[in-house]
Design a protein around this motif. Structure first.
Motif, PDB file in Angstrom:
ATOM      1  N   GLY A   1       0.816  -1.205   0.000  1.00  0.00           N
ATOM      2  CA  GLY A   1       0.000   0.000   0.000  1.00  0.00           C
ATOM      3  C   GLY A   1       0.854   1.260   0.000  1.00  0.00           C
ATOM      4  N   LYS A   2       0.203   2.361   0.228  1.00  0.00           N
ATOM      5  CA  LYS A   2       0.864   3.665   0.294  1.00  0.00           C
ATOM      6  C   LYS A   2       1.497   3.832   1.677  1.00  0.00           C
ATOM      7  N   HIS A   3       2.690   4.405   1.718  1.00  0.00           N
ATOM      8  CA  HIS A   3       3.337   4.715   2.990  1.00  0.00           C
ATOM      9  C   HIS A   3       3.286   6.219   3.209  1.00  0.00           C
ATOM     10  N   VAL A   4       2.782   6.631   4.369  1.00  0.00           N
ATOM     11  CA  VAL A   4       2.772   8.035   4.762  1.00  0.00           C
ATOM     12  C   VAL A   4       3.662   8.157   5.990  1.00  0.00           C
ATOM     13  N   ASP A   5       4.770   8.863   5.846  1.00  0.00           N
ATOM     14  CA  ASP A   5       5.685   9.109   6.962  1.00  0.00           C
ATOM     15  C   ASP A   5       5.387  10.502   7.496  1.00  0.00           C
ATOM     16  N   MET A   6       4.777  10.571   8.661  1.00  0.00           N
ATOM     17  CA  MET A   6       4.358  11.856   9.208  1.00  0.00           C
ATOM     18  C   MET A   6       5.535  12.762   9.561  1.00  0.00           C
ATOM     19  N   ARG A   7       6.718  12.213   9.808  1.00  0.00           N
ATOM     20  CA  ARG A   7       7.877  13.080  10.023  1.00  0.00           C
ATOM     21  C   ARG A   7       8.177  13.848   8.750  1.00  0.00           C
ATOM     22  N   THR A   8       8.093  13.185   7.621  1.00  0.00           N
ATOM     23  CA  THR A   8       8.331  13.841   6.338  1.00  0.00           C
ATOM     24  C   THR A   8       7.218  14.837   6.026  1.00  0.00           C
ATOM     25  N   VAL A   9       5.984  14.499   6.351  1.00  0.00           N
ATOM     26  CA  VAL A   9       4.871  15.425   6.134  1.00  0.00           C
ATOM     27  C   VAL A   9       5.096  16.689   6.959  1.00  0.00           C
ATOM     28  N   CYS A  10       5.455  16.501   8.224  1.00  0.00           N
ATOM     29  CA  CYS A  10       5.624  17.651   9.115  1.00  0.00           C
ATOM     30  C   CYS A  10       6.910  18.429   8.836  1.00  0.00           C
ATOM     31  N   TRP A  11       7.973  17.735   8.567  1.00  0.00           N
ATOM     32  CA  TRP A  11       9.276  18.396   8.508  1.00  0.00           C
ATOM     33  C   TRP A  11       9.984  18.279   7.172  1.00  0.00           C
ATOM     34  N   SER A  12       9.468  17.586   6.223  1.00  0.00           N
ATOM     35  CA  SER A  12      10.040  17.372   4.890  1.00  0.00           C
ATOM     36  C   SER A  12      11.273  16.484   4.952  1.00  0.00           C
ATOM     37  N   ASP A  13      11.767  16.119   3.796  1.00  0.00           N
ATOM     38  CA  ASP A  13      13.012  15.349   3.719  1.00  0.00           C
ATOM     39  C   ASP A  13      14.222  16.267   3.725  1.00  0.00           C
ATOM     40  N   GLU A  14      13.999  17.559   3.606  1.00  0.00           N
ATOM     41  CA  GLU A  14      15.095  18.530   3.540  1.00  0.00           C
ATOM     42  C   GLU A  14      15.650  18.864   4.920  1.00  0.00           C
ATOM     43  N   ILE A  15      14.803  18.785   5.947  1.00  0.00           N
ATOM     44  CA  ILE A  15      15.242  19.073   7.315  1.00  0.00           C
ATOM     45  C   ILE A  15      14.835  17.913   8.200  1.00  0.00           C
ATOM     46  N   TRP A  16      15.540  17.692   9.285  1.00  0.00           N
ATOM     47  CA  TRP A  16      15.206  16.586  10.162  1.00  0.00           C
ATOM     48  C   TRP A  16      13.986  16.914  11.005  1.00  0.00           C
ATOM     49  N   GLY A  17      13.852  18.160  11.420  1.00  0.00           N
ATOM     50  CA  GLY A  17      12.693  18.559  12.198  1.00  0.00           C
ATOM     51  C   GLY A  17      12.795  18.139  13.640  1.00  0.00           C
TER      52      GLY A  17
END
Length: 142
Positions: A74-90
């Motif tokens: 299925g589809k994977h949703v990584d909420m860290r990436t949603v919240c902070w993007s892949d550009e910053i660790w957050g």
């Protein structure tokens, strides 16, 4: 494929929260194989930092080598990436959750309770995001 599953892994646990069933289930020991099958059937798998942790843990549980990611259908949703993007660790899950909610969910103070807490916090962030009410998206406070 069915259901949206929110997952969190640890050294010897896979916690799954089923959105359809509104139920958390911890899997340990021999039952982890059952969790892996369930995750592969899911339409959506939601994690917090799953790209860098949970999918690798699942891969190890499945016997994959070299920190390979567990393959999901299925589809994977990584909420860290949603919240902070892949550009910053957050920020970590707890801090990100507390930017959106006044207090943590109430769970037992146990190893499984800690895993359940992580699934519930991730679920809550996912639900806010789906409603367009998440306070931090792609590293920007809204």
């Amino acid at each position: 494929m069915d259901d949206t599953l929110v997952i969190d892994t640890g050294e010897d646990i896979v916690g799954i929260y089923s959105v359809a069933e509104q139920q958390y289930t911890p899997y340990r020991g021999n039952r982890i194989a059952e969790a892996l099958e369930r995750i592969q059937r899911a339409a959506v798998v939601v994690t917090y930092n799953g790209k860098h942790a949970d999918l690798i843990h699942l891969g190890r549980f499945a016997g994959l080598k070299n920190d390979a990611h567990f393959p999901i259908n299925g589809k994977h949703v990584d909420m860290r990436t949603v919240c902070w993007s892949d550009e910053i660790w957050g920020s970590n899950l707890r801090s990100t959750y507390l930017k959106n909610f006044p207090s943590l969910p109430d769970v037992e103070d146990t190893y499984e309770g800690s895993n359940q807490l992580d699934t519930l916090m991730t679920l809550s962030l996912y639900q806010l995001w789906k409603r367009g009410q998440l306070r931090v998206v792609d590293g920007h406070e809204i």
